[in-house]
Write an enzyme that holds these catalytic residues in place. Structure first.
Site, PDB file in Angstrom:
ATOM      1  N   GLU A 243      -9.571 -42.824  97.784  1.00  0.00           N
ATOM      2  CA  GLU A 243     -10.969 -42.533  97.461  1.00  0.00           C
ATOM      3  C   GLU A 243     -11.128 -41.027  97.625  1.00  0.00           C
ATOM      4  OE1 GLU A 243     -14.424 -41.328  98.259  1.00  0.00           O
ATOM      5  OE2 GLU A 243     -14.859 -42.991  99.621  1.00  0.00           O
ATOM      6  N   CYS A 277     -19.116 -38.623  99.926  1.00  0.00           N
ATOM      7  CA  CYS A 277     -18.304 -38.583  98.701  1.00  0.00           C
ATOM      8  C   CYS A 277     -19.106 -39.031  97.501  1.00  0.00           C
ATOM      9  CB  CYS A 277     -17.067 -39.461  98.868  1.00  0.00           C
ATOM     10  SG  CYS A 277     -15.968 -38.962 100.208  1.00  0.00           S
TER      11      CYS A 277
END
Length: 469
Positions: A243, A277
């Site tokens: 990720e 994120c």
């Protein structure tokens, strides 16, 4: 209940040893953490490998029972964990921050423990019978970030343990103490060496990714670091869940009620003071509602107090570290030099502390400006005006990242049509960054690959086996 100081005492290095970890809000030392080396990492992997077969042999039901018991322990120690997290990471106790993050740890752990992954009969035609099932991969190497260290660490640990893997977890060097404390609580319940923490620098992390006895690597961090993980893991062909970086775009369609979406827009962009994120990082707004959206966001921003996370009134904290602070400062100064219109913020909030930067909204920017094209990972949001929807969609898709995106509209049907055209692993409608433990999450393009959460997340930390006959 354990006090904060008792929890900290479990995990700090002895006096006079280790590396000092400081509170980003005050600069004061919290404690020291041991800086382990590659030899310590090798020993940790060996311990986890030796424990893995017996852990897998317990079966899903027993592991689920133990993991739910771990969730009970986390909930019992939630307040000191939240305080340690707030001191180390900087996020406030209240709002979608430290207490929220600790609560998410137990919620995601219970979801992983209770999710059923059934064997699937693929063919059964009287001549051939093929059944697909999933088995533990082995040792999982988990390398976590500093922005949501406990929650993302749990995203890695929970499904891995549920599927019968053992885990060696390396927290970020910026936020090791809170992760070590979480692991110490979990290990009150788990069998020995099922979950082993290791601290250290990037050399230790690189060895974990490349270790021949690590079958699966889970990493959350920058795209550049993710590429190094891929290179390091190539020799032993470890399976990967990555990720990586994102620069999530949001598109506000014409006719949208600006006041109705302003609160959700704000938290989509500025949760964890923008250090997320999958935060909203560039906002494309149709010309017909452009100024209304700006005004509505400005009004919401004025109601959000920033300061020391231990003050119950605050919902925004400092930037966690100096290097990230400098990135935000540089991008905002560049935007100002290019004629960006500063709506809120625009310069460091030095009266609060060295690493505080206020919520900064900069309008009248365009594609190609660094604050638009580069991931700021902090409390600065560029707003870009558009007139043609196709242009906004092209801009949203124009960067080599695709973690998340969002569409904002008073017409959900139209919003869904636009969402289907966006290149992102997750597209939200009239929200941004909201996650559910049963909804798979992962990126496309340079935002990485592999899925987390739910049934797909369990599959990603296991190896498939087809039995024919």
């Amino acid at each position: 209940m354990t006090e904060y100081t008792d929890l900290l005492e479990r995990v700090v290095a002895p006096d006079g040893t280790g590396r000092t970890v400081s509170d980003p809000a005050t600069g004061e030392a919290i404690g020291a953490v041991l800086e382990q080396d590659v030899e310590a990492l090798d020993a940790a992997v060996a311990r986890a490998k030796a424990a893995q077969r017996s852990w897998a042999a317990l079966g899903h039901a027993k592991r689920s029972e133990l993991l739910n018991a771990v969730a009970d322990r986390i909930e019992a120690e939630s307040e000191p964990l939240a305080e340690l997290l707030s001191r180390e990471q900087g996020k406030p106790l209240n709002g979608p921050n430290a207490r929220f993050e600790v609560g998410a740890c137990s919620a995601w752990l219970r979801a992983a423990a209770d999710t059923v992954l059934e064997a699937e009969t693929l063919v059964d035609d009287g001549q051939t019978r093929a059944v697909l099932s999933y088995k533990a991969a082995g040792v999982v190497g988990a390398i976590g970030p500093w922005n949501w260290p406990l929650m993302i660490g749990m995203w890695q640990m929970a499904p891995s343990l549920r599927m019968g893997n053992t885990v060696v977890i390396k927290p970020s060097s910026n936020t090791p103490l809170s992760v070590l404390a979480l692991v110490s609580i979990m290990n009150e319940v788990l069998p020995a060496d099922v979950l082993v923490p290791v601290t250290g620098n990037r050399t230790v992390g690189a060895r974990l990714a490349a270790h021949p006895d690590v079958a699966k690597v889970m990493f959350t961090g920058s795209t550049a670091a993710g590429r190094e993980i891929i290179k390091g893991s190539a020799a032993n062909l470890a399976r990967l869940t990555l990720e990586l970086g994102g620069n999530d775009a949001g598109i506000v369609l014409p006719g949208t009620d600006a006041k109705a979406i302003a609160q959700d827009l704000f938290w989509g962009a500025f949760i964890n003071t923008g250090q997320t994120c999958a935060a909203l990082k560039r906002l494309y707004v149709h010309d017909s509602v452009y100024e209304q959206v700006i005004d509505a966001l400005k009004e919401v921003t004025a109601t959000m107090p920033m300061g020391n996370g231990l003050d119950e009134a605050n919902v925004l904290g400092p930037i966690q570290n100096k290097s990230q602070f400098d990135i935000v400062v540089g991008l905002v100064e560049d935007a100002k030099s290019r004629g960006g219109r500063v709506i809120t913020g625009g310069s460091p909030a030095s009266e609060l502390g060295a690493l505080f930067y206020p919520v900064t909204i900069v309008a009248d920017l365009k594609d190609g400006d660094p604050l638009v094209d580069e991931e700021q990972f902090g409390p600065a949001l560029p707003i870009i005006r558009y007139t043609e929807l196709d242009d906004a969609i092209a801009s949203a898709n124009g960067l080599d990242v695709g973690l998340g995106a969002s569409v904002w509209s008073s017409d959900p049907a139209v919003a869904r049509e636009v969402a289907a055209r966006l290149e992102a692993g997750t597209v939200w409608i009239n929200q941004h960054g909201t996650l559910h433990p049963m909804a798979p999450f992962g990126g496309v393009k340079a935002s990485g690959y592999g899925l987390e959460f739910g049934v797909e997340g369990l599959k990603s930390v296991a190896v498939p086996q087809v039995i024919n006959g």
